[in-house]
Structure formats: C-alpha cells, structure tokens
Design a protein around this motif. Structure first.
Motif, PDB file in Angstrom:
ATOM      1  N   ASP A   2       1.967  12.145   1.121  1.00  0.00           N
ATOM      2  CA  ASP A   2       3.200  11.373   1.078  1.00  0.00           C
ATOM      3  C   ASP A   2       3.954  11.434   2.401  1.00  0.00           C
ATOM      4  O   ASP A   2       3.853  12.409   3.140  1.00  0.00           O
ATOM      5  CB  ASP A   2       4.076  11.929  -0.050  1.00  0.00           C
ATOM      6  CG  ASP A   2       5.148  10.964  -0.495  1.00  0.00           C
ATOM      7  OD1 ASP A   2       5.185   9.833   0.010  1.00  0.00           O
ATOM      8  OD2 ASP A   2       5.942  11.357  -1.350  1.00  0.00           O
ATOM      9  N   SER A  44       3.654  -6.410   5.878  1.00  0.00           N
ATOM     10  CA  SER A  44       4.036  -6.031   4.518  1.00  0.00           C
ATOM     11  C   SER A  44       4.367  -7.242   3.645  1.00  0.00           C
ATOM     12  O   SER A  44       4.335  -7.144   2.425  1.00  0.00           O
ATOM     13  CB  SER A  44       5.235  -5.090   4.551  1.00  0.00           C
ATOM     14  OG  SER A  44       6.362  -5.751   5.089  1.00  0.00           O
ATOM     15  N   LYS A  47       2.824  -8.336   0.010  1.00  0.00           N
ATOM     16  CA  LYS A  47       2.131  -7.197  -0.594  1.00  0.00           C
ATOM     17  C   LYS A  47       2.991  -6.596  -1.711  1.00  0.00           C
ATOM     18  O   LYS A  47       4.209  -6.547  -1.621  1.00  0.00           O
ATOM     19  CB  LYS A  47       1.865  -6.107   0.447  1.00  0.00           C
ATOM     20  CG  LYS A  47       1.098  -6.564   1.662  1.00  0.00           C
ATOM     21  CD  LYS A  47      -0.363  -6.291   1.514  1.00  0.00           C
ATOM     22  CE  LYS A  47      -1.167  -6.508   2.764  1.00  0.00           C
ATOM     23  NZ  LYS A  47      -0.990  -7.727   3.481  1.00  0.00           N
ATOM     24  N   GLU A  50       2.855  -1.252  -4.718  1.00  0.00           N
ATOM     25  CA  GLU A  50       1.720  -0.335  -4.899  1.00  0.00           C
ATOM     26  C   GLU A  50       0.763  -0.412  -3.704  1.00  0.00           C
ATOM     27  O   GLU A  50       0.222   0.604  -3.266  1.00  0.00           O
ATOM     28  CB  GLU A  50       0.964  -0.652  -6.194  1.00  0.00           C
ATOM     29  CG  GLU A  50       1.771  -0.432  -7.457  1.00  0.00           C
ATOM     30  CD  GLU A  50       2.770  -1.560  -7.748  1.00  0.00           C
ATOM     31  OE1 GLU A  50       2.584  -2.704  -7.249  1.00  0.00           O
ATOM     32  OE2 GLU A  50       3.742  -1.300  -8.458  1.00  0.00           O
ATOM     33  N   GLN A  51       0.541  -1.622  -3.189  1.00  0.00           N
ATOM     34  CA  GLN A  51      -0.324  -1.787  -2.026  1.00  0.00           C
ATOM     35  C   GLN A  51       0.291  -1.111  -0.794  1.00  0.00           C
ATOM     36  O   GLN A  51      -0.409  -0.469  -0.007  1.00  0.00           O
ATOM     37  CB  GLN A  51      -0.543  -3.266  -1.720  1.00  0.00           C
ATOM     38  CG  GLN A  51      -1.359  -4.007  -2.752  1.00  0.00           C
ATOM     39  CD  GLN A  51      -1.385  -5.491  -2.467  1.00  0.00           C
ATOM     40  OE1 GLN A  51      -0.359  -6.160  -2.471  1.00  0.00           O
ATOM     41  NE2 GLN A  51      -2.574  -6.013  -2.210  1.00  0.00           N
ATOM     42  N   ARG A  53       2.481   1.361  -0.793  1.00  0.00           N
ATOM     43  CA  ARG A  53       2.449   2.820  -0.999  1.00  0.00           C
ATOM     44  C   ARG A  53       1.061   3.364  -0.660  1.00  0.00           C
ATOM     45  O   ARG A  53       0.935   4.420  -0.062  1.00  0.00           O
ATOM     46  CB  ARG A  53       2.824   3.163  -2.429  1.00  0.00           C
ATOM     47  CG  ARG A  53       2.806   4.646  -2.716  1.00  0.00           C
ATOM     48  CD  ARG A  53       3.886   5.035  -3.682  1.00  0.00           C
ATOM     49  NE  ARG A  53       3.885   6.448  -3.947  1.00  0.00           N
ATOM     50  CZ  ARG A  53       4.357   7.383  -3.140  1.00  0.00           C
ATOM     51  NH1 ARG A  53       4.885   7.046  -1.993  1.00  0.00           N
ATOM     52  NH2 ARG A  53       4.320   8.658  -3.457  1.00  0.00           N
ATOM     53  N   ALA A  54       0.007   2.620  -1.021  1.00  0.00           N
ATOM     54  CA  ALA A  54      -1.360   3.045  -0.698  1.00  0.00           C
ATOM     55  C   ALA A  54      -1.553   3.127   0.815  1.00  0.00           C
ATOM     56  O   ALA A  54      -2.197   4.058   1.313  1.00  0.00           O
ATOM     57  CB  ALA A  54      -2.372   2.100  -1.322  1.00  0.00           C
ATOM     58  N   LEU A  55      -0.994   2.176   1.556  1.00  0.00           N
ATOM     59  CA  LEU A  55      -1.089   2.222   3.019  1.00  0.00           C
ATOM     60  C   LEU A  55      -0.373   3.444   3.588  1.00  0.00           C
ATOM     61  O   LEU A  55      -0.834   4.069   4.545  1.00  0.00           O
ATOM     62  CB  LEU A  55      -0.494   0.951   3.633  1.00  0.00           C
ATOM     63  CG  LEU A  55      -1.254  -0.345   3.404  1.00  0.00           C
ATOM     64  CD1 LEU A  55      -0.437  -1.531   3.900  1.00  0.00           C
ATOM     65  CD2 LEU A  55      -2.610  -0.301   4.094  1.00  0.00           C
ATOM     66  N   THR A  57       0.212   6.336   2.015  1.00  0.00           N
ATOM     67  CA  THR A  57      -0.292   7.631   1.545  1.00  0.00           C
ATOM     68  C   THR A  57      -1.774   7.857   1.801  1.00  0.00           C
ATOM     69  O   THR A  57      -2.245   8.981   1.642  1.00  0.00           O
ATOM     70  CB  THR A  57      -0.014   7.805   0.037  1.00  0.00           C
ATOM     71  OG1 THR A  57      -0.646   6.747  -0.680  1.00  0.00           O
ATOM     72  CG2 THR A  57       1.474   7.792  -0.248  1.00  0.00           C
ATOM     73  N   SER A  58      -2.518   6.804   2.166  1.00  0.00           N
ATOM     74  CA  SER A  58      -3.952   7.014   2.402  1.00  0.00           C
ATOM     75  C   SER A  58      -4.136   7.698   3.753  1.00  0.00           C
ATOM     76  O   SER A  58      -3.707   7.201   4.781  1.00  0.00           O
ATOM     77  CB  SER A  58      -4.713   5.687   2.353  1.00  0.00           C
ATOM     78  OG  SER A  58      -4.272   4.838   3.387  1.00  0.00           O
ATOM     79  N   ARG A  97       2.120  12.349   7.260  1.00  0.00           N
ATOM     80  CA  ARG A  97       1.792  12.512   5.848  1.00  0.00           C
ATOM     81  C   ARG A  97       1.763  14.002   5.520  1.00  0.00           C
ATOM     82  O   ARG A  97       1.258  14.804   6.289  1.00  0.00           O
ATOM     83  CB  ARG A  97       0.449  11.882   5.537  1.00  0.00           C
ATOM     84  CG  ARG A  97       0.426  10.380   5.725  1.00  0.00           C
ATOM     85  CD  ARG A  97      -0.968   9.827   5.499  1.00  0.00           C
ATOM     86  NE  ARG A  97      -1.011   8.399   5.581  1.00  0.00           N
ATOM     87  CZ  ARG A  97      -1.537   7.721   6.609  1.00  0.00           C
ATOM     88  NH1 ARG A  97      -2.069   8.358   7.616  1.00  0.00           N
ATOM     89  NH2 ARG A  97      -1.530   6.408   6.599  1.00  0.00           N
TER      90      ARG A  97
END
Length: 101
Positions: A2, A44, A47, A50-51, A53-55, A57-58, A97
């Motif tokens: 995160d 952004s 999008k 959720e998409q 947030r994935a960017l 946190t990945s 992160r």
C-alpha cells in the motif's frame, strides 16, 4: 503493498479522497482534492477505482510508484469550501509501497 493514497473517481477522473496517517502519501506533497491524472505514466481517466488501486499497490514493498496530480480549483464541487484556494498546477509525486500502521 500500500501507498496510503485513497482515491475516488467521477466522470472527470480520479481524485485524492484521503491520505492514511504515517504513509508515504501522507508525507508527500499530495492534498485531499488533488486530481490524479496518471499513475506510473498510465492515464487515470476512464479507470475504475479498483483498477487505480491495483496500479498503486502492485509491486513489492519498498518499490515506488509515480503519481501525477493537478491541484483542484476551489470551484470544483469535490473541494470543500473550507479548502484554501490554490493556483492550479501539475506535479509528480513518488510514493513508496509498504505497510503502514
């Protein structure tokens, strides 16, 4: 992992809803209400949250993600009347992160 950046989205795109206390987002130059235009170079607009947030946190702990934002105008309905007006400008912020408590 995160970054502590909490986003919302509307028809225009993503914006900063909250900055988790103690996170890299909280320690950055981001402000609630800033408009997020890109995450790691990816626009952004269009999008889902959720998409986005994935960017954010990945990636592994300690890695960074670049978030490009524009300051929000006081006339924007997402900005509280209590917010101090700022001249709109664009800037990039690097977030790390990790785990935040």
């Amino acid at each position: 992992m995160d970054t502590g950046l909490v986003l919302g989205a509307d028809e225009v795109g993503a914006y900063v809803v909250d900055l988790e206390c103690g996170s890299s987002a909280w320690h950055s130059a981001l402000a609630i209400g800033d408009r997020v235009t890109h995450i790691d170079g990816i626009p952004s607009r269009g999008k889902a949250v959720e998409q986005l947030r994935a960017l954010l946190t990945s990636g592994r702990e300690g890695s960074t993600v670049e978030v490009r934002v524009e300051s929000r105008l006081p006339s924007d309905p997402q900005v509280s009347s209590l917010c101090k007006p700022r001249r709109p400008h664009s800037r990039a912020v690097r977030l790390t992160r990790g785990r935040w408590s």
